[in-house]
Design a protein around this motif. Structure first.
Motif, short mmCIF file in Angstrom:
data_model
loop_
_atom_site.label_atom_id
_atom_site.label_comp_id
_atom_site.label_asym_id
_atom_site.label_seq_id
_atom_site.Cartn_x
_atom_site.Cartn_y
_atom_site.Cartn_z
N PRO A 38 0.79 -1.22 0.00
CA PRO A 38 0.00 0.00 0.00
C PRO A 38 0.83 1.29 0.00
CG PRO A 38 0.13 -0.82 2.23
CD PRO A 38 0.88 -1.81 1.35
N ALA A 39 2.17 1.17 0.10
CA ALA A 39 2.96 2.39 0.30
C ALA A 39 4.24 2.39 -0.54
CB ALA A 39 3.30 2.54 1.78
N PRO A 40 4.12 2.61 -1.86
CA PRO A 40 5.34 2.72 -2.65
C PRO A 40 6.14 3.94 -2.22
CG PRO A 40 3.42 3.30 -3.98
CD PRO A 40 2.91 2.80 -2.67
N ARG A 41 7.47 3.86 -2.46
CA ARG A 41 8.36 4.97 -2.10
C ARG A 41 8.86 5.67 -3.36
NH1 ARG A 41 10.38 5.76 2.79
NH2 ARG A 41 12.40 6.42 2.02
N PHE A 42 9.07 6.97 -3.22
CA PHE A 42 9.50 7.81 -4.33
C PHE A 42 10.75 8.59 -3.94
CE2 PHE A 42 4.92 7.41 -4.17
CZ PHE A 42 4.61 6.95 -5.45
N THR A 43 11.58 8.89 -4.92
CA THR A 43 12.72 9.77 -4.68
C THR A 43 12.53 11.05 -5.50
OG1 THR A 43 14.02 8.79 -6.46
CG2 THR A 43 14.32 7.87 -4.26
N VAL A 44 13.03 12.14 -4.97
CA VAL A 44 12.96 13.43 -5.64
C VAL A 44 14.36 14.02 -5.65
CG1 VAL A 44 11.89 15.71 -5.68
CG2 VAL A 44 10.62 13.77 -4.72
N GLU A 45 14.85 14.33 -6.84
CA GLU A 45 16.17 14.96 -6.98
C GLU A 45 15.99 16.34 -7.61
OE1 GLU A 45 19.08 12.53 -8.94
OE2 GLU A 45 18.15 10.71 -8.14
N ASP A 46 16.79 17.27 -7.14
CA ASP A 46 16.74 18.65 -7.62
C ASP A 46 18.09 18.99 -8.24
OD1 ASP A 46 16.64 21.42 -7.92
OD2 ASP A 46 15.62 21.75 -6.01
N GLY A 65 -8.29 12.74 -12.48
CA GLY A 65 -8.03 14.01 -11.82
C GLY A 65 -8.49 14.07 -10.38
N GLU A 66 -8.89 12.94 -9.81
CA GLU A 66 -9.31 12.92 -8.40
C GLU A 66 -8.09 12.88 -7.50
OE1 GLU A 66 -12.57 10.60 -7.05
OE2 GLU A 66 -13.28 10.31 -9.11
N MET A 67 -8.13 13.71 -6.45
CA MET A 67 -7.02 13.79 -5.52
C MET A 67 -7.01 12.55 -4.62
SD MET A 67 -4.54 15.85 -4.69
CE MET A 67 -5.08 17.39 -5.41
N TYR A 68 -5.84 11.92 -4.53
CA TYR A 68 -5.66 10.77 -3.65
C TYR A 68 -4.86 11.13 -2.41
CZ TYR A 68 -7.88 7.03 -6.21
OH TYR A 68 -8.82 6.20 -6.77
N TRP A 69 -3.98 12.11 -2.57
CA TRP A 69 -3.13 12.52 -1.44
C TRP A 69 -2.60 13.91 -1.74
CZ3 TRP A 69 2.55 11.01 -0.47
CH2 TRP A 69 2.89 11.13 0.89
N GLN A 70 -2.63 14.80 -0.75
CA GLN A 70 -2.11 16.15 -0.93
C GLN A 70 -1.46 16.62 0.35
OE1 GLN A 70 -4.97 19.22 -1.92
NE2 GLN A 70 -3.38 20.48 -2.83
N GLY A 93 7.14 18.41 8.95
CA GLY A 93 7.06 19.74 8.37
C GLY A 93 6.00 19.87 7.29
N PHE A 94 5.28 18.78 6.99
CA PHE A 94 4.21 18.81 6.00
C PHE A 94 2.87 18.49 6.67
CE2 PHE A 94 7.69 18.66 3.14
CZ PHE A 94 7.25 19.23 1.96
N THR A 95 1.83 19.16 6.20
CA THR A 95 0.47 18.94 6.68
C THR A 95 -0.32 18.23 5.59
OG1 THR A 95 0.52 20.92 8.04
CG2 THR A 95 -1.65 20.11 7.42
N VAL A 96 -1.11 17.24 6.00
CA VAL A 96 -1.96 16.52 5.05
C VAL A 96 -3.20 17.35 4.78
CG1 VAL A 96 -3.30 14.43 4.64
CG2 VAL A 96 -1.11 14.28 5.85
N LEU A 97 -3.45 17.68 3.52
CA LEU A 97 -4.64 18.43 3.13
C LEU A 97 -5.75 17.52 2.62
CD1 LEU A 97 -2.96 21.40 1.23
CD2 LEU A 97 -3.70 21.32 3.62
N ASP A 98 -5.35 16.36 2.09
CA ASP A 98 -6.33 15.43 1.53
C ASP A 98 -5.73 14.03 1.56
OD1 ASP A 98 -8.58 14.42 0.28
OD2 ASP A 98 -8.40 15.66 -1.50
N GLY A 99 -6.59 13.03 1.89
CA GLY A 99 -6.19 11.64 1.84
C GLY A 99 -5.30 11.24 3.00
N PRO A 100 -4.57 10.17 2.85
CA PRO A 100 -4.38 9.42 1.62
C PRO A 100 -5.50 8.40 1.39
CG PRO A 100 -3.00 8.48 3.33
CD PRO A 100 -3.71 9.67 3.93
#
Length: 136
Positions: A38-46, A65-70, A93-100
Motif C-alpha cells: 500500500p505504500a510505494p516509495r519515491f525519490t525526488v532529486e533537484d 483528476g481525483e485527488m488521492y493525497w495532498q 514539516g508537511f500537513t496533510v490536506l487530503d487523503g491518503p
C-alpha cells in the motif's frame, strides 16, 4: 562582410533561446525495491540543489483528476522538503490536506512535487499491486 540584418537576426535567435529556456525540473522516480502497495516509495532529486530537493507541495491524482493525497509544507516554504517520500506518510514539516486514499491495483496515477521548480511521475499499479513508471 556579414550583413547587419543577418547579425541582428542571429542575436535575436540567441535571445529567444535564452528567454524560453526551461528551468531544470525536479526528477521524480519510484524507489527500487519499494514499489509495492500500500505504500510505494519515491525519490525526488533537484538538479539545482545537491543536498536536497526544494518543493512545498505534494499531490497524487488518478487519471480522472481525483485527488488521492495532498501535502503542503507548514509553515509554507521549502525548508522541510525531503529526497524520499513514502505514499501515505507525511514527512515532518508537511500537513496533510487530503487523503491518503488507498491506491488501487489496475489504477494509473501521477505524483506531482511543486515549488520553485516542479516534477511529475506517472505510474501504473498492476493487478498484483506493483507500481511501475509509465509515460504520461
Amino acid at each position: 562582410m556579414r550583413s547587419p540584418r543577418l547579425a541582428n537576426l542571429g542575436w535575436a535567435w540567441v535571445l529567444l533561446l535564452l528567454l524560453t529556456a526551461c528551468r531544470p525540473v525536479l526528477q521524480v522516480s519510484l524507489l527500487d525495491g519499494a514499489r509495492q502497495l500500500p505504500a510505494p516509495r519515491f525519490t525526488v532529486e533537484d538538479p539545482e540543489h545537491a543536498d536536497r530537493p526544494r518543493y512545498t507541495t505534494v499531490q497524487v491524482l488518478d487519471r480522472a483528476g481525483e485527488m488521492y493525497w495532498q501535502l503542503r509544507a507548514e509553515p509554507y516554504g521549502d525548508t522541510a522538503s525531503v529526497a524520499s517520500l513514502t505514499y501515505g506518510e507525511a514527512p515532518p514539516g508537511f500537513t496533510v490536506l487530503d487523503g491518503p486514499r488507498a491506491l488501487q491495483p489496475g489504477g494509473r496515477y501521477a505524483l506531482y512535487v511543486v515549488g520553485k521548480n516542479r516534477g511529475t511521475l506517472h505510474f501504473d499499479v498492476d493487478l498484483e499491486g506493483h507500481a511501475t513508471e509509465v509515460s504520461p
